[in-house]
Design an enzyme around this catalytic site. Structure first.
Site, PDB file in Angstrom:
ATOM      1  N   ARG A   1      45.737  22.736  25.106  1.00 52.81           N
ATOM      2  CA  ARG A   1      46.092  23.581  23.958  1.00 52.81           C
ATOM      3  C   ARG A   1      47.346  24.382  24.277  1.00 52.81           C
ATOM      4  O   ARG A   1      47.749  24.503  25.432  1.00 52.81           O
ATOM      5  CB  ARG A   1      44.937  24.546  23.623  1.00 52.81           C
ATOM      6  CG  ARG A   1      43.694  23.838  23.121  1.00 52.81           C
ATOM      7  CD  ARG A   1      42.600  24.796  22.690  1.00 52.81           C
ATOM      8  NE  ARG A   1      41.967  25.492  23.801  1.00 52.81           N
ATOM      9  CZ  ARG A   1      42.044  26.797  24.014  1.00 52.81           C
ATOM     10  NH1 ARG A   1      42.710  27.567  23.176  1.00 52.81           N
ATOM     11  NH2 ARG A   1      41.451  27.368  25.051  1.00 52.81           N
TER      12      ARG A   1
ATOM     13  N   ASN B   1      49.552  26.282  34.622  1.00 52.55           N
ATOM     14  CA  ASN B   1      49.625  26.902  33.298  1.00 52.55           C
ATOM     15  C   ASN B   1      48.311  27.545  32.856  1.00 52.55           C
ATOM     16  O   ASN B   1      48.326  28.503  32.088  1.00 52.55           O
ATOM     17  CB  ASN B   1      50.042  25.832  32.272  1.00 52.55           C
ATOM     18  CG  ASN B   1      49.767  26.270  30.850  1.00 52.55           C
ATOM     19  OD1 ASN B   1      50.508  27.072  30.288  1.00 52.55           O
ATOM     20  ND2 ASN B   1      48.692  25.762  30.256  1.00 52.55           N
TER      21      ASN B   1
ATOM     22  N   TYR C   1      44.844  41.181  33.538  1.00 45.37           N
ATOM     23  CA  TYR C   1      45.805  40.105  33.228  1.00 45.37           C
ATOM     24  C   TYR C   1      47.158  40.390  33.894  1.00 45.37           C
ATOM     25  O   TYR C   1      47.751  39.507  34.515  1.00 45.37           O
ATOM     26  CB  TYR C   1      45.955  40.029  31.710  1.00 45.37           C
ATOM     27  CG  TYR C   1      46.836  38.918  31.194  1.00 45.37           C
ATOM     28  CD1 TYR C   1      46.371  37.601  31.133  1.00 45.37           C
ATOM     29  CD2 TYR C   1      48.125  39.174  30.727  1.00 45.37           C
ATOM     30  CE1 TYR C   1      47.178  36.580  30.640  1.00 45.37           C
ATOM     31  CE2 TYR C   1      48.926  38.170  30.231  1.00 45.37           C
ATOM     32  CZ  TYR C   1      48.445  36.873  30.186  1.00 45.37           C
ATOM     33  OH  TYR C   1      49.251  35.865  29.691  1.00 45.37           O
ATOM     34  N   ALA C   2      47.630  41.638  33.795  1.00 42.70           N
ATOM     35  CA  ALA C   2      48.924  42.009  34.395  1.00 42.70           C
ATOM     36  C   ALA C   2      48.897  41.813  35.907  1.00 42.70           C
ATOM     37  O   ALA C   2      49.854  41.299  36.499  1.00 42.70           O
ATOM     38  CB  ALA C   2      49.257  43.463  34.057  1.00 42.70           C
TER      39      ALA C   2
ATOM     40  N   LYS D   1      49.098  38.131  36.693  1.00 39.87           N
ATOM     41  CA  LYS D   1      50.415  37.549  36.405  1.00 39.87           C
ATOM     42  C   LYS D   1      51.492  38.072  37.365  1.00 39.87           C
ATOM     43  O   LYS D   1      52.432  37.351  37.705  1.00 39.87           O
ATOM     44  CB  LYS D   1      50.801  37.830  34.943  1.00 39.87           C
ATOM     45  CG  LYS D   1      49.910  37.108  33.932  1.00 39.87           C
ATOM     46  CD  LYS D   1      49.960  35.606  34.117  1.00 39.87           C
ATOM     47  CE  LYS D   1      49.180  34.847  33.067  1.00 39.87           C
ATOM     48  NZ  LYS D   1      49.202  33.385  33.277  1.00 39.87           N
TER      49      LYS D   1
HETATM   50  P1  NAP Z   1      45.645  28.898  25.163  1.00 39.71           P
HETATM   51  O1  NAP Z   1      46.244  28.478  23.887  1.00 39.71           O
HETATM   52  O2  NAP Z   1      44.422  29.727  25.161  1.00 39.71           O
HETATM   53  O3  NAP Z   1      45.393  27.575  26.056  1.00 39.71           O
HETATM   54  C1  NAP Z   1      44.906  27.707  27.348  1.00 39.71           C
HETATM   55  C2  NAP Z   1      44.762  26.356  27.989  1.00 39.71           C
HETATM   56  O4  NAP Z   1      44.352  26.562  29.357  1.00 39.71           O
HETATM   57  C3  NAP Z   1      43.713  25.484  27.346  1.00 39.71           C
HETATM   58  O5  NAP Z   1      44.095  24.130  27.450  1.00 39.71           O
HETATM   59  C4  NAP Z   1      42.470  25.766  28.203  1.00 39.71           C
HETATM   60  O6  NAP Z   1      41.566  24.683  28.226  1.00 39.71           O
HETATM   61  C5  NAP Z   1      43.096  25.921  29.571  1.00 39.71           C
HETATM   62  N1  NAP Z   1      42.287  26.728  30.478  1.00 39.71           N
HETATM   63  C6  NAP Z   1      41.952  28.027  30.372  1.00 39.71           C
HETATM   64  N2  NAP Z   1      41.217  28.406  31.421  1.00 39.71           N
HETATM   65  C7  NAP Z   1      41.075  27.316  32.206  1.00 39.71           C
HETATM   66  C8  NAP Z   1      40.415  27.068  33.424  1.00 39.71           C
HETATM   67  N3  NAP Z   1      39.733  28.029  34.070  1.00 39.71           N
HETATM   68  N4  NAP Z   1      40.491  25.826  33.952  1.00 39.71           N
HETATM   69  C9  NAP Z   1      41.188  24.845  33.338  1.00 39.71           C
HETATM   70  N5  NAP Z   1      41.817  25.020  32.162  1.00 39.71           N
HETATM   71  C10 NAP Z   1      41.758  26.246  31.601  1.00 39.71           C
HETATM   72  O7  NAP Z   1      46.698  29.722  26.042  1.00 39.71           O
HETATM   73  P2  NAP Z   1      48.311  29.723  26.009  1.00 39.71           P
HETATM   74  O8  NAP Z   1      48.745  30.834  25.136  1.00 39.71           O
HETATM   75  O9  NAP Z   1      48.824  28.357  25.784  1.00 39.71           O
HETATM   76  O10 NAP Z   1      48.593  30.186  27.506  1.00 39.71           O
HETATM   77  C11 NAP Z   1      49.006  29.285  28.530  1.00 39.71           C
HETATM   78  C12 NAP Z   1      49.535  30.107  29.691  1.00 39.71           C
HETATM   79  O11 NAP Z   1      50.636  30.891  29.256  1.00 39.71           O
HETATM   80  C13 NAP Z   1      48.506  31.086  30.259  1.00 39.71           C
HETATM   81  O12 NAP Z   1      48.643  31.171  31.651  1.00 39.71           O
HETATM   82  C14 NAP Z   1      48.908  32.404  29.610  1.00 39.71           C
HETATM   83  O13 NAP Z   1      48.496  33.506  30.361  1.00 39.71           O
HETATM   84  C15 NAP Z   1      50.407  32.245  29.570  1.00 39.71           C
HETATM   85  N6  NAP Z   1      51.077  33.104  28.591  1.00 39.71           N
HETATM   86  C16 NAP Z   1      50.789  33.014  27.270  1.00 39.71           C
HETATM   87  C17 NAP Z   1      51.450  33.842  26.382  1.00 39.71           C
HETATM   88  C18 NAP Z   1      51.205  33.816  24.899  1.00 39.71           C
HETATM   89  O14 NAP Z   1      51.767  34.670  24.197  1.00 39.71           O
HETATM   90  N7  NAP Z   1      50.416  32.882  24.370  1.00 39.71           N
HETATM   91  C19 NAP Z   1      52.411  34.770  26.864  1.00 39.71           C
HETATM   92  C20 NAP Z   1      52.672  34.830  28.229  1.00 39.71           C
HETATM   93  C21 NAP Z   1      52.001  33.979  29.088  1.00 39.71           C
HETATM   94  P3  NAP Z   1      40.096  24.826  27.536  1.00 39.71           P
HETATM   95  O15 NAP Z   1      40.341  24.907  26.067  1.00 39.71           O
HETATM   96  O16 NAP Z   1      39.398  23.564  27.941  1.00 39.71           O
HETATM   97  O17 NAP Z   1      39.499  26.082  28.103  1.00 39.71           O
END
Ligand code: NAP
Length: 242
Positions: free
Chosen positions: A15, A85, A150-151, A154
């Site tokens: 996702r 990721n 979270y901070a 990261k």
């Molecule tokens: P997301 O839409 O919630 O997707 C998260 C993905 O990671 C999903 O595919 C999920 O799979 C997988 N995942 C979560 N926990 C896991 C685990 N323990 N083991 C294996 N897979 C896991 O999140 P996103 O927004 O794309 O975020 C991706 C990364 O970017 C994260 O590290 C997040 O902290 C970082 N980030 C996001 C933002 C933002 O604004 N969205 C900003 C800064 C940084 P399942 O569905 O199977 O759980």
């Protein structure tokens, strides 16, 4: 960018940002493997559409990381790029934060980076080449009330990356961080509309990012064009952290 024949592994690829990274690498010709925790339908769809290999593996699980990396290397003969990721949030002010909120976030976001980097270390060292890119956040640079867990996770990724870049440089392996700002994914979809508007108002580009706009710099850092870049934090936030 051309990644024909390259072997790439992305954690949390079903996702959001991870999926965009999977799709862009596949479009660029790479052999893509990805992990996920529970989204089996999305994983099956990606495998059907792109031929990418999906592994159901909690990124916080050390042994599972070792098995996934070993399997990718056995299947493809090498591991050229690792993208850490996978990540989650369990927000709350410190006073109300449960121990489990801290543990879950630190394990999924930071221990996972250790797990997969540790597993990739040997194969990349043997190849004398490799790219490790981890997704942090501007929250890891600036902090955010209600996100101390979270901070911390990261910010930890950044210290880990800088250390690993020094450790692995002489092996021909680069290690970098991409730190996104506000990206439209499931992770941010629960934020109240008022908060969303307030954040957008202070982003110099006056909009949020798409997952594809985070995937693009990840591919750049994985490419030969970035061969002399290591230990860096590439902020991709529309200017929010300025
Ligand atoms: P997301 O839409 O919630 O997707 C998260 C993905 O990671 C999903 O595919 C999920 O799979 C997988 N995942 C979560 N926990 C896991 C685990 N323990 N083991 C294996 N897979 C896991 O999140 P996103 O927004 O794309 O975020 C991706 C990364 O970017 C994260 O590290 C997040 O902290 C970082 N980030 C996001 C933002 C933002 O604004 N969205 C900003 C800064 C940084 P399942 O569905 O199977 O759980």
């Amino acid at each position: 960018m051309d990644f024909t024949g390259k072997s790439v592994l992305i954690t949390g690829g079903t996702r959001g940002i991870g999926r965009a990274i999977v799709e862009q690498f596949a479009a660029a010709g790479a052999h893509v493997a990805f992990t996920y925790r529970s989204s089996a339908d999305e994983a099956a769809a990606l495998t059907g559409k792109l031929g990418a290999i999906g592994y159901q593996a909690d990124a916080a699980d050390f042994d599972a990381a070792e098995e996934v990396v070993q399997d990718v290397v056995a299947e493809r003969g090498c591991l050229d790029v690792l993208v850490n990721n996978a990540g989650i949030t369990r927000d709350g002010l410190l006073l109300r934060m449960r121990e489990s909120d801290w543990d879950l976030v630190v394990q999924a976001n930071l221990k996972s980076v250790f797990n997969y980097s540790h597993a990739a270390y040997r194969p990349m060292m043997r190849q004398r080449s490799g790219r490790i890119i981890s997704i942090s956040s501007i929250v890891g640079l600036q902090g955010n009330a209600g996100q101390s867990n979270y901070a911390a996770s990261k910010a930890g990724i950044i210290g880990f990356t800088r250390s690993l870049a020094k450790e692995l440089g002489r092996r021909g392996i680069t290690v970098n961080v991409v730190a996104p700002g506000y990206v439209e994914t499931d992770m941010t979809s629960g934020l109240p509309e008022r908060t969303r508007k307030e954040v957008i108002a202070v982003i110099p580009l006056r909009r949020t990012a798409s997952p594809e706009e985070i995937a693009a710099p990840v591919l750049f850092l994985s490419s030969s064009a970035a061969s002399y870049i290591t230990g860096q934090v590439v902020t991709v936030d529309g200017g929010l952290a300025l």
